[in-house]
Write a protein that holds these residues in place. Sequence first.
Motif, mmCIF file in Angstrom:
data_model
loop_
_atom_site.group_PDB
_atom_site.id
_atom_site.type_symbol
_atom_site.label_atom_id
_atom_site.label_comp_id
_atom_site.label_asym_id
_atom_site.label_seq_id
_atom_site.Cartn_x
_atom_site.Cartn_y
_atom_site.Cartn_z
ATOM 1 N N ILE A 69 0.771 4.371 4.191
ATOM 2 C CA ILE A 69 1.564 5.079 3.596
ATOM 3 C C ILE A 69 2.635 3.904 3.259
ATOM 4 O O ILE A 69 3.425 3.501 4.042
ATOM 5 N N ASP A 70 3.172 4.095 1.917
ATOM 6 C CA ASP A 70 4.547 3.404 1.207
ATOM 7 C C ASP A 70 5.236 4.267 1.136
ATOM 8 O O ASP A 70 5.085 5.050 0.169
ATOM 9 N N LEU A 71 6.254 4.467 2.017
ATOM 10 C CA LEU A 71 7.102 5.452 1.798
ATOM 11 C C LEU A 71 8.421 4.916 0.729
ATOM 12 O O LEU A 71 9.267 3.954 1.165
ATOM 13 N N GLY A 72 8.770 5.477 -0.215
ATOM 14 C CA GLY A 72 9.797 5.412 -1.038
ATOM 15 C C GLY A 72 9.193 4.037 -1.894
ATOM 16 O O GLY A 72 9.797 3.096 -2.076
ATOM 17 N N CYS A 73 8.251 4.275 -2.639
ATOM 18 C CA CYS A 73 7.261 3.117 -3.149
ATOM 19 C C CYS A 73 7.886 2.690 -4.460
ATOM 20 O O CYS A 73 7.624 1.513 -4.667
ATOM 21 N N GLY A 74 8.724 3.212 -5.177
ATOM 22 C CA GLY A 74 9.173 2.712 -6.278
ATOM 23 C C GLY A 74 8.182 2.123 -7.120
ATOM 24 O O GLY A 74 7.412 2.996 -7.621
ATOM 25 N N SER A 75 8.048 1.113 -7.723
ATOM 26 C CA SER A 75 7.289 0.522 -8.640
ATOM 27 C C SER A 75 5.873 0.287 -8.115
ATOM 28 O O SER A 75 4.631 0.168 -8.663
ATOM 29 N N GLY A 76 5.641 0.456 -6.644
ATOM 30 C CA GLY A 76 4.441 0.548 -6.000
ATOM 31 C C GLY A 76 4.263 -0.858 -5.615
ATOM 32 O O GLY A 76 3.003 -1.210 -4.867
ATOM 33 N N ALA A 77 4.993 -1.879 -5.559
ATOM 34 C CA ALA A 77 4.578 -3.113 -5.325
ATOM 35 C C ALA A 77 4.090 -3.506 -4.076
ATOM 36 O O ALA A 77 3.165 -4.314 -3.855
ATOM 37 N N ILE A 78 4.681 -2.784 -3.020
ATOM 38 C CA ILE A 78 4.315 -2.987 -1.547
ATOM 39 C C ILE A 78 2.784 -2.427 -1.362
ATOM 40 O O ILE A 78 1.981 -3.124 -0.949
ATOM 41 N N GLY A 79 2.859 -1.115 -1.652
ATOM 42 C CA GLY A 79 1.429 -0.638 -1.259
ATOM 43 C C GLY A 79 0.384 -0.790 -2.168
ATOM 44 O O GLY A 79 -0.880 -1.109 -1.610
ATOM 45 N N ILE A 80 0.400 -1.284 -3.468
ATOM 46 C CA ILE A 80 -0.717 -1.792 -4.194
ATOM 47 C C ILE A 80 -0.805 -3.343 -3.717
ATOM 48 O O ILE A 80 -2.179 -3.494 -3.835
ATOM 49 N N THR A 81 0.147 -4.176 -3.484
ATOM 50 C CA THR A 81 -0.369 -5.388 -3.028
ATOM 51 C C THR A 81 -1.284 -5.293 -1.721
ATOM 52 O O THR A 81 -2.073 -6.046 -1.550
ATOM 53 N N LEU A 82 -0.920 -4.375 -0.804
ATOM 54 C CA LEU A 82 -1.624 -4.196 0.238
ATOM 55 C C LEU A 82 -2.893 -3.591 0.154
ATOM 56 O O LEU A 82 -3.961 -4.030 0.596
ATOM 57 N N LYS A 83 -3.084 -2.813 -0.845
ATOM 58 C CA LYS A 83 -4.322 -2.342 -1.256
ATOM 59 C C LYS A 83 -5.174 -3.490 -2.033
ATOM 60 O O LYS A 83 -6.540 -3.401 -1.695
ATOM 61 N N LYS A 84 -4.537 -4.318 -2.698
ATOM 62 C CA LYS A 84 -5.303 -5.497 -3.167
ATOM 63 C C LYS A 84 -5.974 -6.383 -2.149
ATOM 64 O O LYS A 84 -7.068 -6.838 -1.886
ATOM 65 N N MET A 85 -5.127 -6.344 -0.921
ATOM 66 C CA MET A 85 -5.271 -7.357 0.068
ATOM 67 C C MET A 85 -6.448 -6.780 1.199
ATOM 68 O O MET A 85 -7.140 -7.685 1.467
ATOM 69 N N PHE A 86 -6.343 -5.297 1.061
ATOM 70 C CA PHE A 86 -7.230 -4.653 1.946
ATOM 71 C C PHE A 86 -7.874 -3.324 1.354
ATOM 72 O O PHE A 86 -7.531 -2.193 1.538
#
Length: 273
Positions: free
Chosen positions: A112-129
Motif C-alpha cells: 500500500i502507498d499511503l498518500g499516493c498523490g500522482s501514484g508515482a511510488i506505487g505504480i512504479t513498484l507495480k511495474k517492477m513487481f
Amino acid sequence: MTIEQLIVYGKSKVNSQHAKMLLADLLHKNSLELLNILSEEVDPAITDEYYRKINLLAEKKPIQYVIGNVNFCGYPFLVNEKVLIPRFETEELVEKTRDRIRLFFPSAKTLIDLGCGSGAIGITLKKMFPSMEVTLLDISKDALQVAIENAKLNNVTIQPLISDMWSDVTTKFDIIISNPPYIKTTEEIDSLVKENEPHLALYAGPDGLDCYRKIIANLKEHLNDRYLVAFEIGYTQAEVVSNLLKEQLPDAVITVEQDLQERDRMVFAMKVD
Ligand code: GLN
C-alpha cells in the motif's frame, strides 16, 4: 513560425531550457531532436498553445504542471496542481525499496502507498513487481483521480482507495510505503513550491510529524508477520521517526538511508523472520 523562431521567442521570456522542453513536448519530440529541425514550420494551433504555456511559465508556474507530465524512474506520470510534483529523492526511495523487496520479499503479495498523490511510488513498484497487488490510498479525491489516470497510462491495475490514512483500511499488507507530507507549518520553503503545490501534500503540523504519528499509531494492525515499512522523511527527522517506529515495532530492524546529497531521507523498518 519556425521552431527556431519559437525557441528565440521563448528564451526572451523564460529560462531557455524550459522553452525548449515545452516546445519539444508539444511536438512530441525530445529537446535534442528539435535542434535537427530548427527551420521547420510549426502548426498554428501548436504555436498558440506554446505562447499560452510560455505565459504560464513567465507567471512562475512550475514547468512540470505546465507541461502536465513528468518522468519518474523511467515511467511517464501526469501531474496537475492537485498532486505534488515527484522529486528525485522519491526515486531513490523507490529504488532502495525495490532492492529490499528483491532481496528479502521476492514473493511479497500486497503493498500500500499511503498518500499516493500522482501514484508515482506505487505504480512504479507495480511495474517492477507485476504480481504484487498494489493499493493506492489518498485523502484527496482529485489526487486519486490523477493516480487512476496514471495507472491506465502505465497499463497497470491498482486498487484505489480514498481514506484519511488508516481510517477506511481493513486489511494487512506485506509492504507499506509512504512519502507523506512532512514540512513544519512554520517552515520557510521555496516560493515556487509554496505557491503552486498542494499544501495538503506538503505540511504536517508544527513539527512536520503529524502524518508519521498517524500512520505509525495503527501500523501493527495493518502489517503481516514479515513486513517492510518504507518512509521518505525530512532530513532532520530520522531519529524521531526511527524512535516512533521502534516503540510500535520493537522486533523490527530499523535503518536510515541518505539521499544523493547525503542527507537522511529514508527510514525503513523490516521484519524478515
Ligand atoms: N519533499 C517535499 C519537498 O521537498 C516535501 C513534502 C514531501 O515530499 N513529503 O518539498
